[in-house]
Design a protein around this motif. Structure first.
Motif, PDB file in Angstrom:
ATOM      1  N   MET A   1      62.680 -20.304   6.367  1.00 14.17           N
ATOM      2  CA  MET A   1      62.931 -21.964   5.869  1.00 14.17           C
ATOM      3  C   MET A   1      64.488 -21.734   5.024  1.00 14.17           C
ATOM      4  O   MET A   1      64.489 -23.310   4.820  1.00 14.17           O
ATOM      5  CB  MET A   1      62.387 -22.665   6.792  1.00 14.17           C
ATOM      6  N   GLY A   2      64.485 -21.388   4.609  1.00 14.46           N
ATOM      7  CA  GLY A   2      64.704 -20.548   3.272  1.00 14.46           C
ATOM      8  C   GLY A   2      63.768 -21.070   1.751  1.00 14.46           C
ATOM      9  O   GLY A   2      63.570 -20.101   1.192  1.00 14.46           O
ATOM     10  N   ASN A   3      63.396 -22.340   1.755  1.00 17.54           N
ATOM     11  CA  ASN A   3      62.222 -22.891   0.845  1.00 17.54           C
ATOM     12  C   ASN A   3      60.911 -22.255   1.035  1.00 17.54           C
ATOM     13  O   ASN A   3      60.551 -22.440   0.776  1.00 17.54           O
ATOM     14  CB  ASN A   3      62.186 -24.341   0.627  1.00 17.54           C
ATOM     15  N   MET A   4      61.088 -21.662   2.787  1.00 19.76           N
ATOM     16  CA  MET A   4      59.884 -21.230   2.862  1.00 19.76           C
ATOM     17  C   MET A   4      59.590 -20.841   4.408  1.00 19.76           C
ATOM     18  O   MET A   4      60.692 -20.481   5.109  1.00 19.76           O
ATOM     19  CB  MET A   4      58.498 -23.142   3.520  1.00 19.76           C
ATOM     20  N   MET A   5      58.490 -20.026   4.495  1.00 19.81           N
ATOM     21  CA  MET A   5      58.167 -19.018   5.621  1.00 19.81           C
ATOM     22  C   MET A   5      57.332 -19.082   6.263  1.00 19.81           C
ATOM     23  O   MET A   5      56.317 -19.658   5.512  1.00 19.81           O
ATOM     24  CB  MET A   5      58.504 -17.506   5.225  1.00 19.81           C
ATOM     25  N   HIS A   6      56.899 -19.001   7.351  1.00 20.67           N
ATOM     26  CA  HIS A   6      56.369 -18.993   8.265  1.00 20.67           C
ATOM     27  C   HIS A   6      56.155 -17.907   9.583  1.00 20.67           C
ATOM     28  O   HIS A   6      57.612 -17.805  10.182  1.00 20.67           O
ATOM     29  CB  HIS A   6      55.579 -20.351   9.132  1.00 20.67           C
ATOM     30  N   SER A   7      54.833 -17.758  10.267  1.00 18.49           N
ATOM     31  CA  SER A   7      54.883 -17.328  11.494  1.00 18.49           C
ATOM     32  C   SER A   7      54.394 -17.847  12.963  1.00 18.49           C
ATOM     33  O   SER A   7      55.791 -18.854  12.862  1.00 18.49           O
ATOM     34  CB  SER A   7      53.828 -15.425  11.527  1.00 18.49           C
ATOM     35  N   THR A   8      54.423 -16.958  13.866  1.00 17.21           N
ATOM     36  CA  THR A   8      54.271 -18.481  14.974  1.00 17.21           C
ATOM     37  C   THR A   8      52.874 -17.468  15.609  1.00 17.21           C
ATOM     38  O   THR A   8      52.502 -16.039  15.178  1.00 17.21           O
ATOM     39  CB  THR A   8      55.695 -17.823  15.916  1.00 17.21           C
ATOM     40  N   PRO A   9      52.548 -18.269  16.440  1.00 22.68           N
ATOM     41  CA  PRO A   9      51.054 -17.062  17.612  1.00 22.68           C
ATOM     42  C   PRO A   9      52.260 -16.002  18.070  1.00 22.68           C
ATOM     43  O   PRO A   9      53.230 -16.052  18.690  1.00 22.68           O
ATOM     44  CB  PRO A   9      50.933 -18.133  18.349  1.00 22.68           C
ATOM     45  N   TYR A  10      51.221 -15.010  18.044  1.00 23.42           N
ATOM     46  CA  TYR A  10      51.639 -13.729  18.473  1.00 23.42           C
ATOM     47  C   TYR A  10      51.085 -12.691  18.774  1.00 23.42           C
ATOM     48  O   TYR A  10      49.996 -13.107  17.939  1.00 23.42           O
ATOM     49  CB  TYR A  10      53.016 -13.005  18.014  1.00 23.42           C
ATOM     50  N   GLN A  11      51.070 -11.689  19.834  1.00 22.63           N
ATOM     51  CA  GLN A  11      49.888 -10.707  20.381  1.00 22.63           C
ATOM     52  C   GLN A  11      50.502  -9.257  20.029  1.00 22.63           C
ATOM     53  O   GLN A  11      51.762  -9.146  18.530  1.00 22.63           O
ATOM     54  CB  GLN A  11      49.839 -10.482  21.641  1.00 22.63           C
ATOM     55  N   GLN A  12      50.091  -8.371  19.240  1.00 24.54           N
ATOM     56  CA  GLN A  12      50.640  -7.292  19.159  1.00 24.54           C
ATOM     57  C   GLN A  12      50.938  -6.146  20.488  1.00 24.54           C
ATOM     58  O   GLN A  12      50.494  -6.380  21.254  1.00 24.54           O
ATOM     59  CB  GLN A  12      50.176  -6.143  17.924  1.00 24.54           C
ATOM     60  N   PRO A  13      51.775  -5.189  19.922  1.00 23.31           N
ATOM     61  CA  PRO A  13      52.326  -4.908  21.212  1.00 23.31           C
ATOM     62  C   PRO A  13      51.779  -3.906  21.191  1.00 23.31           C
ATOM     63  O   PRO A  13      50.446  -3.157  20.996  1.00 23.31           O
ATOM     64  CB  PRO A  13      53.334  -4.172  20.536  1.00 23.31           C
ATOM     65  N   GLU A  14      51.257  -4.074  23.279  1.00 19.28           N
ATOM     66  CA  GLU A  14      50.346  -2.338  23.984  1.00 19.28           C
ATOM     67  C   GLU A  14      51.429  -1.269  24.362  1.00 19.28           C
ATOM     68  O   GLU A  14      52.532  -2.286  24.866  1.00 19.28           O
ATOM     69  CB  GLU A  14      48.780  -2.746  24.454  1.00 19.28           C
ATOM     70  N   VAL A  15      51.319  -0.548  25.432  1.00 21.23           N
ATOM     71  CA  VAL A  15      52.208   0.296  25.918  1.00 21.23           C
ATOM     72  C   VAL A  15      52.248  -0.895  27.262  1.00 21.23           C
ATOM     73  O   VAL A  15      50.649  -1.696  28.044  1.00 21.23           O
ATOM     74  CB  VAL A  15      50.887   1.200  26.859  1.00 21.23           C
ATOM     75  N   ALA A  16      52.976  -0.955  28.089  1.00 19.20           N
ATOM     76  CA  ALA A  16      53.640  -1.935  28.829  1.00 19.20           C
ATOM     77  C   ALA A  16      53.086  -0.921  30.437  1.00 19.20           C
ATOM     78  O   ALA A  16      53.017  -0.524  30.569  1.00 19.20           O
ATOM     79  CB  ALA A  16      54.733  -1.806  29.192  1.00 19.20           C
ATOM     80  N   PRO A  17      52.774  -2.259  30.949  1.00 20.81           N
ATOM     81  CA  PRO A  17      51.533  -1.811  32.430  1.00 20.81           C
ATOM     82  C   PRO A  17      52.618  -1.986  33.200  1.00 20.81           C
ATOM     83  O   PRO A  17      52.808  -0.634  34.427  1.00 20.81           O
ATOM     84  CB  PRO A  17      50.804  -3.246  32.262  1.00 20.81           C
ATOM     85  N   GLU A  18      53.724  -2.235  33.390  1.00 22.59           N
ATOM     86  CA  GLU A  18      55.068  -1.676  33.968  1.00 22.59           C
ATOM     87  C   GLU A  18      55.768  -0.957  34.331  1.00 22.59           C
ATOM     88  O   GLU A  18      56.083  -0.703  34.864  1.00 22.59           O
ATOM     89  CB  GLU A  18      56.381  -2.825  33.862  1.00 22.59           C
ATOM     90  N   ASP A  19      55.523  -0.527  32.572  1.00 19.22           N
ATOM     91  CA  ASP A  19      56.345   1.113  32.520  1.00 19.22           C
ATOM     92  C   ASP A  19      55.695   1.909  31.046  1.00 19.22           C
ATOM     93  O   ASP A  19      56.176   0.918  30.215  1.00 19.22           O
ATOM     94  CB  ASP A  19      57.905   1.081  32.921  1.00 19.22           C
ATOM     95  N   ASP A  20      55.036   2.544  31.236  1.00 20.36           N
ATOM     96  CA  ASP A  20      54.435   2.910  30.086  1.00 20.36           C
ATOM     97  C   ASP A  20      55.707   3.573  28.810  1.00 20.36           C
ATOM     98  O   ASP A  20      55.169   4.102  27.487  1.00 20.36           O
ATOM     99  CB  ASP A  20      53.091   4.168  30.526  1.00 20.36           C
ATOM    100  N   ARG A  21      56.813   3.618  29.581  1.00 18.00           N
ATOM    101  CA  ARG A  21      58.079   3.960  28.407  1.00 18.00           C
ATOM    102  C   ARG A  21      58.118   3.061  27.170  1.00 18.00           C
ATOM    103  O   ARG A  21      58.775   3.136  26.497  1.00 18.00           O
ATOM    104  CB  ARG A  21      59.064   4.352  28.807  1.00 18.00           C
ATOM    105  N   TYR A  22      58.083   1.622  27.574  1.00 24.46           N
ATOM    106  CA  TYR A  22      57.544   1.190  26.460  1.00 24.46           C
ATOM    107  C   TYR A  22      56.466   0.141  25.970  1.00 24.46           C
ATOM    108  O   TYR A  22      55.762   0.362  26.344  1.00 24.46           O
ATOM    109  CB  TYR A  22      58.072  -0.754  27.982  1.00 24.46           C
TER     110      TYR A  22
END
Length: 270
Positions: A89-110
């Protein structure tokens, strides 16, 4: 005989070296990923292409992200991916709610993860997702992918008397339809500009309503969401007709009941 034994040993050694050198690569020509995704952004690091994909363009609220790594047209399997979404934001930075990536159950190449963006891109600031990828050969790739986040109706927030903010995310249904729908919310709070923990064991009181005009309207059959863990709350709702609906949510966290917030959205006929 000695020559044959030596040749056999050399062949086995060559196969072992080839296997070790190729163990982090999946030949992309074997089969195409089954996921129907759009590319959000990509960067190149040390001859590797890192792509971020999703089911649609990103928006405020919950987004499922998919990470793909390629080298020379082949998909590469990493050992670990860690990310940090950041809003500058220019004069400040912030994150957001999120999870860390894991192997995708739909396709294990992602690898895949959820990120809940709490504000849209624009004049207020811009988003980027920082990443660190450890490959099977222990090579580490770092960088960031800038992303655009649009506004949506699926996120709202509310503050208590001490100015503590709570983010309420409409998770399910993503596209409400007539008939019975699973109703899911996620609730997070902000401890710091980098920490947005889930709110556990809260109570969500909801009320769906369709305004028919002229001072008349009606609700519909529903069950209030209950805590399922990790900040997720699930109930159900049975929309009796299509059109514009609102659902009010009153959050009680501990002994504090916060002001009512409202989601307004369209229900499609099915």
């Amino acid at each position: 005989m000695t020559f044959l034994r030596w040749a056999g040993t050399l062949t086995a050694f060559a196969l072992l070296v080839f296997t070790l050198a190729s163990c982090d690569v999946t030949n992309s020509s074997d089969s195409e990923p089954e996921l129907d995704l759009v590319t959000i952004g990509s960067v190149t690091s040390d001859d590797y292409k890192i792509s971020l994909e999703s089911e649609s363009t990103l928006e405020t609220g919950a987004n499922q992200l998919y990470w793909k790594i390629e080298r020379g047209g082949d998909l590469v399997t990493p050992e670990l991916i860690t990310i940090t979404p950041m809003m500058d934001m220019g004069n400040m930075m912030h994150s957001t709610p999120y999870q860390q990536p894991e192997v995708a159950p739909e396709d294990d190449r992602y690898y895949s993860n959820m990120a809940i963006f709490i504000m849209a891109s624009g004049s207020m600031g811009s988003w980027a997702i920082e990443f660190e990828i450890t490959l099977l050969n222990q090579e580490i790739l770092t960088g960031e992918i800038p992303v655009e986040v649009d506004s949506s109706w699926r996120l709202t927030s509310v503050r208590d008397d001490n100015d503590k903010i709570y983010f309420i995310t409409w998770l399910h249904p993503k596209q409400p339809v007539t008939g019975n729908n699973t109703l899911g919310f996620m609730v997070h709070t902000r401890e710091s500009m980098m920490s947005f923990p889930p709110v556990e064991n809260a109570e969500l009181e909801i009320y769906p309503y369709m305004d028919m005009g002229g001072g008349s309207g009606h609700s519909t059959e529903f069950t209030s969401p209950e805590a399922e863990g990790s900040g997720y709350y699930e109930g159900s709702i049975n929309y009796s007709m299509s059109g514009t609906w609102t659902t009010s949510v009153t959050l009680t966290a501990g002994d504090i009941t916060l002001p009512e917030v409202m989601f307004e959205y369209s229900v499609q006929a099915q």
